[in-house]
Design a protein around this motif. Structure first.
Motif, PDB file in Angstrom:
ATOM      1  N   SER A 291      37.240  55.510  91.108  1.00 20.20           N
ATOM      2  CA  SER A 291      38.509  55.734  90.692  1.00 20.20           C
ATOM      3  C   SER A 291      38.741  55.646  89.262  1.00 20.20           C
ATOM      4  O   SER A 291      39.386  56.613  88.574  1.00 20.20           O
ATOM      5  CB  SER A 291      39.908  55.217  91.310  1.00 20.20           C
ATOM      6  OG  SER A 291      39.563  53.753  91.316  1.00 20.20           O
ATOM      7  N   ASN A 292      38.297  54.671  88.519  1.00 19.21           N
ATOM      8  CA  ASN A 292      38.503  54.537  86.921  1.00 19.21           C
ATOM      9  C   ASN A 292      37.171  54.977  86.346  1.00 19.21           C
ATOM     10  O   ASN A 292      36.930  54.666  85.147  1.00 19.21           O
ATOM     11  CB  ASN A 292      38.830  53.159  86.568  1.00 19.21           C
ATOM     12  CG  ASN A 292      37.609  52.087  87.318  1.00 19.21           C
ATOM     13  OD1 ASN A 292      36.665  52.516  87.462  1.00 19.21           O
ATOM     14  ND2 ASN A 292      38.172  50.956  87.056  1.00 19.21           N
ATOM     15  N   GLN A 293      36.408  55.813  87.001  1.00 20.30           N
ATOM     16  CA  GLN A 293      35.206  56.317  86.454  1.00 20.30           C
ATOM     17  C   GLN A 293      34.139  55.324  85.961  1.00 20.30           C
ATOM     18  O   GLN A 293      33.645  55.822  84.783  1.00 20.30           O
ATOM     19  CB  GLN A 293      35.707  57.442  85.442  1.00 20.30           C
ATOM     20  CG  GLN A 293      36.436  58.387  86.112  1.00 20.30           C
ATOM     21  CD  GLN A 293      36.842  59.716  85.065  1.00 20.30           C
ATOM     22  OE1 GLN A 293      36.645  59.497  83.924  1.00 20.30           O
ATOM     23  NE2 GLN A 293      37.379  60.726  85.590  1.00 20.30           N
ATOM     24  N   ARG A 294      34.393  54.123  86.119  1.00 14.67           N
ATOM     25  CA  ARG A 294      33.298  52.964  85.569  1.00 14.67           C
ATOM     26  C   ARG A 294      32.013  52.984  86.394  1.00 14.67           C
ATOM     27  O   ARG A 294      30.989  52.708  86.023  1.00 14.67           O
ATOM     28  CB  ARG A 294      33.928  51.878  85.503  1.00 14.67           C
ATOM     29  CG  ARG A 294      34.879  51.669  84.337  1.00 14.67           C
ATOM     30  CD  ARG A 294      34.451  51.825  82.949  1.00 14.67           C
ATOM     31  NE  ARG A 294      33.269  50.892  82.698  1.00 14.67           N
ATOM     32  CZ  ARG A 294      33.173  49.889  82.450  1.00 14.67           C
ATOM     33  NH1 ARG A 294      34.265  49.336  81.928  1.00 14.67           N
ATOM     34  NH2 ARG A 294      32.364  49.057  81.843  1.00 14.67           N
ATOM     35  N   LEU A 295      32.171  53.348  87.954  1.00 17.40           N
ATOM     36  CA  LEU A 295      31.162  53.325  88.647  1.00 17.40           C
ATOM     37  C   LEU A 295      30.683  54.693  89.166  1.00 17.40           C
ATOM     38  O   LEU A 295      31.783  55.615  89.377  1.00 17.40           O
ATOM     39  CB  LEU A 295      31.579  52.461  89.950  1.00 17.40           C
ATOM     40  CG  LEU A 295      30.503  52.329  91.142  1.00 17.40           C
ATOM     41  CD1 LEU A 295      29.334  51.311  90.589  1.00 17.40           C
ATOM     42  CD2 LEU A 295      31.220  51.752  92.357  1.00 17.40           C
ATOM     43  N   THR A 296      29.387  54.980  88.821  1.00 15.18           N
ATOM     44  CA  THR A 296      28.960  56.328  89.480  1.00 15.18           C
ATOM     45  C   THR A 296      28.790  56.658  90.959  1.00 15.18           C
ATOM     46  O   THR A 296      28.371  55.383  91.494  1.00 15.18           O
ATOM     47  CB  THR A 296      27.850  56.792  88.445  1.00 15.18           C
ATOM     48  OG1 THR A 296      26.792  55.892  88.992  1.00 15.18           O
ATOM     49  CG2 THR A 296      28.007  56.677  86.989  1.00 15.18           C
ATOM     50  N   PRO A 297      28.388  57.847  91.405  1.00 15.78           N
ATOM     51  CA  PRO A 297      27.878  57.836  92.784  1.00 15.78           C
ATOM     52  C   PRO A 297      26.569  57.104  92.819  1.00 15.78           C
ATOM     53  O   PRO A 297      26.503  56.593  94.144  1.00 15.78           O
ATOM     54  CB  PRO A 297      27.795  59.462  92.943  1.00 15.78           C
ATOM     55  CG  PRO A 297      28.955  59.766  91.817  1.00 15.78           C
ATOM     56  CD  PRO A 297      28.780  58.983  90.683  1.00 15.78           C
ATOM     57  N   GLU A 298      25.710  57.379  91.977  1.00 14.97           N
ATOM     58  CA  GLU A 298      24.372  56.665  92.157  1.00 14.97           C
ATOM     59  C   GLU A 298      24.606  54.912  92.042  1.00 14.97           C
ATOM     60  O   GLU A 298      23.946  54.405  93.000  1.00 14.97           O
ATOM     61  CB  GLU A 298      23.188  57.026  91.158  1.00 14.97           C
ATOM     62  CG  GLU A 298      22.887  58.473  91.209  1.00 14.97           C
ATOM     63  CD  GLU A 298      22.198  58.708  92.534  1.00 14.97           C
ATOM     64  OE1 GLU A 298      21.507  57.605  93.152  1.00 14.97           O
ATOM     65  OE2 GLU A 298      22.163  59.768  93.092  1.00 14.97           O
ATOM     66  N   GLY A 299      25.648  54.761  91.345  1.00 13.25           N
ATOM     67  CA  GLY A 299      25.863  53.132  91.112  1.00 13.25           C
ATOM     68  C   GLY A 299      26.448  52.713  92.431  1.00 13.25           C
ATOM     69  O   GLY A 299      26.373  51.654  92.951  1.00 13.25           O
ATOM     70  N   SER A 300      27.339  53.456  92.920  1.00 16.26           N
ATOM     71  CA  SER A 300      27.946  53.132  94.464  1.00 16.26           C
ATOM     72  C   SER A 300      26.810  52.906  95.539  1.00 16.26           C
ATOM     73  O   SER A 300      26.916  52.041  96.200  1.00 16.26           O
ATOM     74  CB  SER A 300      28.845  54.170  94.959  1.00 16.26           C
ATOM     75  OG  SER A 300      29.688  53.863  95.946  1.00 16.26           O
ATOM     76  N   ARG A 301      25.707  53.780  95.502  1.00 17.71           N
ATOM     77  CA  ARG A 301      24.801  53.510  96.325  1.00 17.71           C
ATOM     78  C   ARG A 301      23.923  52.045  95.996  1.00 17.71           C
ATOM     79  O   ARG A 301      23.648  51.359  96.882  1.00 17.71           O
ATOM     80  CB  ARG A 301      23.746  54.680  96.369  1.00 17.71           C
ATOM     81  CG  ARG A 301      24.384  55.936  96.582  1.00 17.71           C
ATOM     82  CD  ARG A 301      23.339  56.992  96.761  1.00 17.71           C
ATOM     83  NE  ARG A 301      23.865  58.590  96.856  1.00 17.71           N
ATOM     84  CZ  ARG A 301      23.098  59.511  97.052  1.00 17.71           C
ATOM     85  NH1 ARG A 301      21.923  59.501  96.772  1.00 17.71           N
ATOM     86  NH2 ARG A 301      23.686  60.534  97.210  1.00 17.71           N
ATOM     87  N   SER A 302      23.813  51.825  94.956  1.00 18.29           N
ATOM     88  CA  SER A 302      23.007  50.929  94.533  1.00 18.29           C
ATOM     89  C   SER A 302      23.821  49.404  95.010  1.00 18.29           C
ATOM     90  O   SER A 302      23.306  48.505  95.385  1.00 18.29           O
ATOM     91  CB  SER A 302      22.551  50.814  92.990  1.00 18.29           C
ATOM     92  OG  SER A 302      21.849  51.651  92.610  1.00 18.29           O
ATOM     93  N   LEU A 303      25.244  49.524  94.523  1.00 14.47           N
ATOM     94  CA  LEU A 303      25.966  48.300  94.896  1.00 14.47           C
ATOM     95  C   LEU A 303      26.230  47.955  96.367  1.00 14.47           C
ATOM     96  O   LEU A 303      26.293  46.745  96.813  1.00 14.47           O
ATOM     97  CB  LEU A 303      27.220  48.359  94.093  1.00 14.47           C
ATOM     98  CG  LEU A 303      27.077  48.084  92.611  1.00 14.47           C
ATOM     99  CD1 LEU A 303      28.449  48.265  91.684  1.00 14.47           C
ATOM    100  CD2 LEU A 303      26.345  46.946  92.215  1.00 14.47           C
ATOM    101  N   ALA A 304      26.273  49.092  97.076  1.00  9.93           N
ATOM    102  CA  ALA A 304      26.277  49.165  98.582  1.00  9.93           C
ATOM    103  C   ALA A 304      25.153  48.224  99.102  1.00  9.93           C
ATOM    104  O   ALA A 304      25.523  47.606 100.070  1.00  9.93           O
ATOM    105  CB  ALA A 304      26.628  50.546  98.897  1.00  9.93           C
ATOM    106  N   ALA A 305      23.944  48.656  98.574  1.00  8.62           N
ATOM    107  CA  ALA A 305      22.761  47.950  99.122  1.00  8.62           C
ATOM    108  C   ALA A 305      22.837  46.640  98.855  1.00  8.62           C
ATOM    109  O   ALA A 305      22.555  45.645  99.644  1.00  8.62           O
ATOM    110  CB  ALA A 305      21.639  48.675  98.466  1.00  8.62           C
ATOM    111  N   LEU A 306      23.242  46.137  97.687  1.00 12.05           N
ATOM    112  CA  LEU A 306      23.584  44.731  97.439  1.00 12.05           C
ATOM    113  C   LEU A 306      24.403  44.006  98.031  1.00 12.05           C
ATOM    114  O   LEU A 306      24.472  42.749  98.539  1.00 12.05           O
ATOM    115  CB  LEU A 306      23.632  44.555  95.628  1.00 12.05           C
ATOM    116  CG  LEU A 306      22.566  45.096  94.917  1.00 12.05           C
ATOM    117  CD1 LEU A 306      22.909  44.833  93.410  1.00 12.05           C
ATOM    118  CD2 LEU A 306      21.308  44.175  95.197  1.00 12.05           C
TER     119      LEU A 306
END
Length: 562
Positions: A235-250
């Protein structure tokens, strides 16, 4: 059960708060309990003990009473040359030898002095009466410098902070809390909300905030990036869609499924979370109980921290533990306080108090320098304390290293070597679900001091240098594990990000995980450069992250055109 206990026991049981993971610094001061034996009574075995001498006035103070501070709260400002602490006086002498006078440098630049003329600006010698730092070559140049007023208040702030760390007062901001209540959520909006929801002691002054943020910026920055309640969101555009996938895995291994309690028992079936901190310097010298704060943010996860870099601080050799200090060492240790030890342990990459020399290379009576100046490349931090379970790992990794299983939830390994020397031992086991990399102020955009481009004759940028980050970054991107990087100023973050576009095998080969921007958990304390007091930065001011580019492969249903 409560009905069978005395009333006083019930009250204590209901109001007590257990904190099994508290460090030694969190232990309460001993309380003097009045003895039930009369003062004149002597036990049978005490007849065989010799009576000691009468206690002196200096030793008449009870053991549980805290020592009186060396400096009061209203007596923290001292010019460097008149400081009661040797380390601060030595730092003032180092600045006098390294820093040029800003007025002299400006005058030479404007006057256009001939190249054959000695146009070197004079070194600073005059201490500003308002901030206490050596800032100019003379009082006349100090009075003529109108720019000094812009940063004088910051220098005075740093001056008082350094004296406060060594004042000997009880540092309540370093008393870290224990385990978090499983029903209480942690907020990562900013330092104030985090300290409140994490139940830290109240930060009653700006100075306490600066001290606490300085030592906690490393573990809390990691926690704020990886936690499911992170302030870095889509929402604040600091996290990208690709980053959301990586952090979801962690986060699948950092947290429990929704609705389940975050308890240590849930970590029994989870793999260990490995965090590789490359190019580690001062962060490797932090006490383990500070890094334990990272584990307390994730009660249901197991962590293994790897500090890898040529400037990683190693434990003191076992042969030095029982060595009796010399007279000169004892006198210097008497002048220092426990707060000064906390200050040197939490010093950042821009400010380090002392260095250490291997015992086999050091003469028996050689004195260690009181202060080592920070000139472009920070010195290696002093050796850390050897804990009970510290063991050498040189047989396992083939480089000077150690491993400490500090708690069942936290294991720390330090390796004093370049990452390229140990990458072969991890490359087959790197997993984007359990591994990530953190690089604190790596200096990608700075010129390399060791390697030069043979075609242009100019030094490589460190991101492309074959002796620094050049061969490392492509390997990190190939692992598909996220790589998080911090910078100490807006210019430093911009410089590092721009350097990625010029690095071979890096440009165009990564996806953004976190866009560059401020870090809500950066240090609030200014770090001043010894070679120029006008240069001031804040540790971990900004944070961003990347990951190796993923190329989606689509299966073609038929080779015949439609």
């Amino acid at each position: 059960m409560l009905s069978t206990l005395p009333r006083r026991s019930c009250t204590r049981l209901l109001t007590s708060r257990t904190a099994p993971c508290l460090s030694h610094s969190r232990l309460p001061h001993p309380v003097l309990v009045p003895s039930t034996t009369p003062a004149s009574a002597r036990t049978f075995l005490s007849w065989f003990k010799s009576k000691g001498k009468f206690p002196s006035a200096a030793n008449s103070q009870p053991q549980g009473a805290p020592a009186a501070p060396l400096l009061s709260e209203d007596d923290l400002f001292h010019p460097f040359s008149q400081s009661p602490f040797p380390a601060i006086r030595a730092r003032g002498e180092a600045i006098r030898q390294l820093a040029p006078c800003p007025v002299c440098a400006t005058a030479h630049a404007h006057d256009g002095v001939h190249a054959h003329t000695a146009a070197q600006p004079k070194a600073v010698a005059f201490e500003c009466p308002d901030c206490g730092w050596p800032t100019h070559c003379s009082e006349e140049h100090w009075a003529a410098d109108a720019e000094h007023e812009k940063y004088c208040s910051r220098l005075r702030e740093v001056n008082e902070d350094e004296h406060d760390l060594r004042s000997g007062r009880r540092m309540r901001e370093f008393e870290l809390p224990g385990a978090q209540d499983t029903e209480a959520a942690i907020s990562f909006a900013n330092w104030d909300v985090f300290w409140y929801t994490r139940e830290f002691p109240s930060m009653d002054s700006e100075r306490s905030r600066r001290h606490a943020s300085k030592i906690l910026t490393y573990p809390v920055t990691i926690g704020s990036v990886l936690h499911q309640f992170s302030n870095l969101t889509l929402s604040n555009q600091r996290l990208t869609p690709e980053g959301s996938r990586s952090l979801a895995a962690l986060r699948t291994n950092l947290h429990v499924p929704p609705g389940a309690p975050e308890t240590p028992e849930a970590a029994a079936t989870k793999p260990q979370m490995r965090i590789f901190i490359l190019g580690a310097r001062a962060e490797s010298a932090l006490p383990p109980h500070v890094w334990e704060q990272l584990c307390l943010l994730f009660p249901s996860a197991l962590f293994h921290l790897y500090f890898i870099g040529p400037q990683v601080s190693l434990p003191k050799p076992a042969s030095e533990l029982n060595r009796r200090p010399t007279k000169s060492t004892a006198s210097s240790e008497t002048a220092s306080t426990s707060s000064e030890a906390s200050a040197s342990a939490s010093s950042t990459s821009e400010s380090t108090e002392r260095t250490a020399t291997p015992p086999e290379e050091q003469a028996p009576e050689e004195e260690k320098p009181v202060y080592v100046p920070n000139v472009y490349q920070p010195p290696t931090p002093a050796p850390i304390m050897r804990l009970k379970r510290t063991r050498s790992s040189i047989e396992q990794y083939g480089v000077p290293s150690y491993t400490v299983p500090y708690t069942p939830q936290l294991t720390i390994t330090g390796m004093q070597a370049n990452y390229m020397d140990v990458h072969a031992q991890f490359q087959e086991t790197l997993d984007p679900y359990t591994d990530c990399f953190f690089l604190f102020s790596p200096g990608f955009g700075f010129p390399s001091p060791d390697s030069t481009n043979p075609e242009t004759g100019e030094p490589y940028l460190q991101v492309a240098s074959p002796t620094e980050w050049g061969p490392v970054l492509p390997l990190l991107l190939a692992s598909k594990c996220p790589v998080f990087v911090t910078g100490f100023s807006p210019a430093d973050v911009e410089r590092d990000v721009k350097s990625l576009s010029t690095a071979p095998e890096v440009a165009g080969e990564f996806d953004w995980v976190i866009t560059p921007g401020p870090n809500a958990f950066g240090s609030e304390k200014w770090e001043v450069a010894d070679f120029d007091p006008r240069v001031m930065v804040k540790t971990n001011w900004g944070v961003w992250g990347i990951r190796g580019k993923r190329r989606e492969v689509r299966e073609r249903s038929s080779w015949l055109p439609l």
